[in-house]
Design a protein around this motif. Sequence first.
Motif, mmCIF file in Angstrom:
data_model
loop_
_atom_site.group_PDB
_atom_site.id
_atom_site.type_symbol
_atom_site.label_atom_id
_atom_site.label_comp_id
_atom_site.label_asym_id
_atom_site.label_seq_id
_atom_site.Cartn_x
_atom_site.Cartn_y
_atom_site.Cartn_z
ATOM 1 N N GLY A 54 8.354 0.717 -9.125
ATOM 2 C CA GLY A 54 8.196 1.469 -10.357
ATOM 3 C C GLY A 54 6.991 2.397 -10.332
ATOM 4 O O GLY A 54 6.394 2.649 -9.277
ATOM 5 N N PRO A 55 6.600 2.909 -11.502
ATOM 6 C CA PRO A 55 5.462 3.819 -11.602
ATOM 7 C C PRO A 55 4.194 3.196 -11.023
ATOM 8 O O PRO A 55 3.904 2.016 -11.241
ATOM 9 N N GLY A 56 3.466 3.990 -10.257
ATOM 10 C CA GLY A 56 2.190 3.535 -9.717
ATOM 11 C C GLY A 56 2.278 2.650 -8.494
ATOM 12 O O GLY A 56 1.246 2.215 -7.970
ATOM 13 N N ILE A 57 3.489 2.382 -8.008
ATOM 14 C CA ILE A 57 3.652 1.495 -6.851
ATOM 15 C C ILE A 57 3.644 2.315 -5.560
ATOM 16 O O ILE A 57 4.334 3.326 -5.449
ATOM 17 N N ASP A 58 2.888 1.858 -4.587
ATOM 18 C CA ASP A 58 2.762 2.540 -3.300
ATOM 19 C C ASP A 58 3.819 1.998 -2.339
ATOM 20 O O ASP A 58 3.738 0.839 -1.914
ATOM 21 N N PRO A 59 4.805 2.805 -1.947
ATOM 22 C CA PRO A 59 5.859 2.299 -1.065
ATOM 23 C C PRO A 59 5.383 1.988 0.350
ATOM 24 O O PRO A 59 6.007 1.199 1.062
ATOM 25 N N HIS A 60 4.280 2.591 0.773
ATOM 26 C CA HIS A 60 3.769 2.333 2.113
ATOM 27 C C HIS A 60 3.310 0.879 2.260
ATOM 28 O O HIS A 60 3.341 0.326 3.362
ATOM 29 N N ALA A 61 2.866 0.293 1.167
ATOM 30 C CA ALA A 61 2.310 -1.060 1.214
ATOM 31 C C ALA A 61 3.193 -2.098 0.528
ATOM 32 O O ALA A 61 2.851 -3.273 0.510
ATOM 33 N N TYR A 62 4.331 -1.679 -0.013
ATOM 34 C CA TYR A 62 5.162 -2.575 -0.821
ATOM 35 C C TYR A 62 5.780 -3.679 0.030
ATOM 36 O O TYR A 62 6.236 -3.442 1.156
#
Length: 317
Positions: A54-62
Amino acid sequence: MLRRFVLPLIAAAAFAAPAAFANERVSVVATTGMIADAARQVGGDLVDVRALMGPGIDPHAYRQTRSDIVAMTRADLVLWHGLYLEAQMEDFFTDLSRENTVVAVADDLPRDRLRAHDDYADKFDPHVWMDPALWTMVVGTVADALTQVHPEGAEVFASNADAHIAEIARLADYSSATLTDVPESARVLVTAHDAFGYFGQAYGFEVLGIQGISTESEAGLNRIRELVDLLVERDVAAVFVESSVSDRNIRALIEGAAAQGHEVSVGGELFSDAMGADQTYEGTFIGMIDHNVTVIAGALGADVPPRGMDGKLSAGY
């Protein structure tokens, strides 16, 4: 370890009735908000879409949670970005694809249109949503994927995709016209990480990220010093924070420039790897890019519409 945890869940899900039989709407799980928005725009009333990030979530570290895994194993269609954006989840998607329809929506983009990854010789910059022309190709892939799992909706998906692609083309026209008004000497975009390379390529901006393409890369003191010197030498007046990345390094730039007698301000917050809040205009792909273009152009000296392309932005600029 990952396979011992994931594979039993995938196998168990095979005994559950597919969502398409239990519900008329196609169940779609997408990793990023941008992909989820494309699926909603194309699928319309025929789809039920869930975004993992969602908003504010970093996909590189998810990292996927147990509930994420269950949702994906039960979905009719799983859409992920590819191009090494969700690098930490790739093994999971390989396993899942043995039982479910799983599509990496950006993996088949023309390689001659992609930027090289700065950390991996055989990889590419995944931030293709920053160039509307590239994103239209992703929308087409989403339409194809939906048609694959629900052929009866093919005409609806094709019509919706055409309408959305036309809207994206109008956004691209607005972006080009607005950013052209930024003085050439001011077309330097400094951000927390290198997410805006395709933006710079499309609109003629020099883009400088403190961190590399992935937020997992470290920003060394030498990099901070180099950028501080550049801000001072080239009289750069504004730098930009990102909604999904800490502003710590940007603040260090501003303080470093101030120590040399040069004032730099925060030009605004940009949406890089995640969109705006759910149920807002900025929480759509069109709104996300409209916001970025309007904020960047306004902060760097252009005369911009106070609320963007169609007057829908939440705040004036």
